[in-house]
Design a protein around this motif. Structure first.
Motif, PDB file in Angstrom:
ATOM      1  N   ARG A 117      72.733  79.118  70.618  1.00 34.45           N
ATOM      2  CA  ARG A 117      71.273  79.754  70.521  1.00 34.45           C
ATOM      3  C   ARG A 117      71.253  81.147  71.068  1.00 34.45           C
ATOM      4  O   ARG A 117      70.480  81.785  70.320  1.00 34.45           O
ATOM      5  CB  ARG A 117      70.423  78.813  71.669  1.00 34.45           C
ATOM      6  CG  ARG A 117      69.025  79.562  71.548  1.00 34.45           C
ATOM      7  CD  ARG A 117      68.065  78.465  71.872  1.00 34.45           C
ATOM      8  NE  ARG A 117      66.579  79.083  72.163  1.00 34.45           N
ATOM      9  CZ  ARG A 117      65.503  78.237  72.347  1.00 34.45           C
ATOM     10  NH1 ARG A 117      65.676  77.118  72.685  1.00 34.45           N
ATOM     11  NH2 ARG A 117      64.306  78.907  72.566  1.00 34.45           N
ATOM     12  N   ILE A 118      72.082  81.638  71.587  1.00 35.89           N
ATOM     13  CA  ILE A 118      71.904  83.014  72.460  1.00 35.89           C
ATOM     14  C   ILE A 118      73.317  83.672  72.348  1.00 35.89           C
ATOM     15  O   ILE A 118      73.349  84.996  72.869  1.00 35.89           O
ATOM     16  CB  ILE A 118      71.320  83.134  73.469  1.00 35.89           C
ATOM     17  CG1 ILE A 118      72.177  82.418  74.890  1.00 35.89           C
ATOM     18  CG2 ILE A 118      69.898  82.559  73.687  1.00 35.89           C
ATOM     19  CD1 ILE A 118      71.683  82.609  76.289  1.00 35.89           C
ATOM     20  N   GLU A 124      70.459  91.096  75.640  1.00 34.33           N
ATOM     21  CA  GLU A 124      70.494  89.956  76.557  1.00 34.33           C
ATOM     22  C   GLU A 124      69.349  89.276  76.540  1.00 34.33           C
ATOM     23  O   GLU A 124      68.171  89.561  76.298  1.00 34.33           O
ATOM     24  CB  GLU A 124      70.859  90.302  78.090  1.00 34.33           C
ATOM     25  CG  GLU A 124      72.143  90.882  78.336  1.00 34.33           C
ATOM     26  CD  GLU A 124      72.318  91.157  79.869  1.00 34.33           C
ATOM     27  OE1 GLU A 124      71.600  90.529  80.596  1.00 34.33           O
ATOM     28  OE2 GLU A 124      73.103  92.110  80.239  1.00 34.33           O
ATOM     29  N   HIS A 125      69.493  87.664  76.369  1.00 34.75           N
ATOM     30  CA  HIS A 125      68.611  86.735  76.396  1.00 34.75           C
ATOM     31  C   HIS A 125      68.666  85.640  77.296  1.00 34.75           C
ATOM     32  O   HIS A 125      69.967  85.485  77.682  1.00 34.75           O
ATOM     33  CB  HIS A 125      68.335  86.152  74.981  1.00 34.75           C
ATOM     34  CG  HIS A 125      67.923  86.764  73.891  1.00 34.75           C
ATOM     35  ND1 HIS A 125      66.861  86.474  73.253  1.00 34.75           N
ATOM     36  CD2 HIS A 125      68.538  88.017  73.553  1.00 34.75           C
ATOM     37  CE1 HIS A 125      66.680  87.494  72.267  1.00 34.75           C
ATOM     38  NE2 HIS A 125      67.679  88.245  72.101  1.00 34.75           N
ATOM     39  N   ALA A 140      63.927  73.626  76.319  1.00 33.64           N
ATOM     40  CA  ALA A 140      64.584  74.527  76.620  1.00 33.64           C
ATOM     41  C   ALA A 140      63.482  76.077  76.202  1.00 33.64           C
ATOM     42  O   ALA A 140      63.182  75.687  75.050  1.00 33.64           O
ATOM     43  CB  ALA A 140      65.797  74.604  75.896  1.00 33.64           C
ATOM     44  N   GLU A 141      63.615  76.810  77.208  1.00 30.60           N
ATOM     45  CA  GLU A 141      62.640  77.841  76.581  1.00 30.60           C
ATOM     46  C   GLU A 141      63.347  79.314  76.828  1.00 30.60           C
ATOM     47  O   GLU A 141      64.039  79.167  78.044  1.00 30.60           O
ATOM     48  CB  GLU A 141      61.395  77.811  77.543  1.00 30.60           C
ATOM     49  CG  GLU A 141      60.421  76.638  76.952  1.00 30.60           C
ATOM     50  CD  GLU A 141      59.134  76.865  77.737  1.00 30.60           C
ATOM     51  OE1 GLU A 141      58.258  76.057  77.078  1.00 30.60           O
ATOM     52  OE2 GLU A 141      58.895  77.173  78.776  1.00 30.60           O
ATOM     53  N   GLU A 142      62.971  80.100  76.125  1.00 29.56           N
ATOM     54  CA  GLU A 142      63.462  81.581  76.497  1.00 29.56           C
ATOM     55  C   GLU A 142      62.688  82.317  77.395  1.00 29.56           C
ATOM     56  O   GLU A 142      61.511  82.160  77.199  1.00 29.56           O
ATOM     57  CB  GLU A 142      63.552  82.634  75.069  1.00 29.56           C
ATOM     58  CG  GLU A 142      64.400  83.791  75.281  1.00 29.56           C
ATOM     59  CD  GLU A 142      64.395  84.397  74.229  1.00 29.56           C
ATOM     60  OE1 GLU A 142      63.935  85.554  74.076  1.00 29.56           O
ATOM     61  OE2 GLU A 142      65.323  84.093  73.137  1.00 29.56           O
ATOM     62  N   ILE A 143      63.145  82.652  78.537  1.00 30.11           N
ATOM     63  CA  ILE A 143      62.088  83.151  79.466  1.00 30.11           C
ATOM     64  C   ILE A 143      62.305  84.606  79.675  1.00 30.11           C
ATOM     65  O   ILE A 143      61.304  85.269  80.530  1.00 30.11           O
ATOM     66  CB  ILE A 143      62.217  82.494  80.980  1.00 30.11           C
ATOM     67  CG1 ILE A 143      63.759  82.853  81.261  1.00 30.11           C
ATOM     68  CG2 ILE A 143      62.300  81.054  80.799  1.00 30.11           C
ATOM     69  CD1 ILE A 143      63.925  82.140  82.880  1.00 30.11           C
ATOM     70  N   ALA A 144      63.318  85.325  79.016  1.00 24.27           N
ATOM     71  CA  ALA A 144      63.302  86.769  79.231  1.00 24.27           C
ATOM     72  C   ALA A 144      64.355  87.344  78.030  1.00 24.27           C
ATOM     73  O   ALA A 144      65.272  86.551  77.772  1.00 24.27           O
ATOM     74  CB  ALA A 144      63.813  87.445  80.605  1.00 24.27           C
TER      75      ALA A 144
END
Length: 225
Positions: A117-118, A124-125, A140-144
């Motif tokens: 995913r990243i 940066e994720h 699952a979530e991207e938070i920043a």
């Protein structure tokens, strides 16, 4: 005659896959089956090899965007969609596997999912995996994204999201575009800060993974939590 020979060459990987299984094919041959046709500059196998070379292998290819794919000569909207679809299928398959049982029993799958995913992101994720009281994945979530520090990952936002998802535990992951998987002192400080914030609402921070294109470094495994 030349056209017939080219067609035969393009069919050979498919024939071999059907007779002997996909594992007998090279990365380029598997990709050629997906792409189906080549370009004016060469047949489909040449195009597949050019893609793998441009993105330095399958991981880089599957982490690429439509814009990045279409910079390669011979890749238009249709072919870029085919590659993007495979990439998303791969991520969803890993996510589905994580949702079937306790996440802590699948540490390697967690790492593979986060890498997929990243791992190849150019900046940066930060990703949060929210778990229920059976330690099964809720979502699952991207938070920043951007520089991951206490100014970009807000404890109150993470706490709010955990409560919204009725999570009892969280696994964090963020990537290092530099390719260095060792956590920095800032990473360690942020992890401790988030851990303390989550403890106030009885949510456990189980791990913080540092992700590079081919590797995931666990802070829990290194006793840094």
């Amino acid at each position: 005659m030349a056209s017939s020979v080219k067609s035969l060459n393009n069919l050979r990987p498919r024939e071999r896959l059907l007779r002997h299984g996909a594992a007998t094919l090279s990365d380029a041959e598997l990709l050629a089956i997906v792409l189906r046709t080549g370009s004016r500059q060469g047949n489909v196998l040449h195009l597949a090899q050019a893609l793998l070379q441009h993105f330095q292998g399958l991981q880089g290819l599957l982490a690429s965007s439509a814009t990045q794919l279409q910079r390669v000569h011979g890749i238009g909207e249709a072919k870029s969609c085919e590659v993007l679809a495979i990439s998303e299928i791969n991520r969803r398959a890993l996510l589905e596997q994580l949702q079937r049982g306790p996440t802590l029993n699948q540490p390697q799958t967690v790492k593979q999912y986060c890498i997929a995913r990243i791992g190849h992101q150019p900046i940066e994720h930060c990703l949060a995996l929210y778990l229920d009281n059976q330690l099964q994945l809720i979502t699952a979530e991207e938070i920043a994204k951007g520089t991951i520090n206490q100014a970009s990952v807000y404890p109150r936002e993470l706490v709010r999201a955990a409560l919204q998802h009725h999570a009892c535990a969280i696994i964090l992951a963020h990537n290092h575009p530099s390719g260095v998987a060792a956590p920095s002192q800032a990473d360690i400080a942020l992890t401790q800060h988030l851990k303390q914030a989550l403890q106030l609402v009885d949510v456990q921070l189980l791990d913080h993974l540092i992700i590079t294109p081919g590797y995931a470094n666990s802070m829990a495994e290194n006793n840094l939590l």
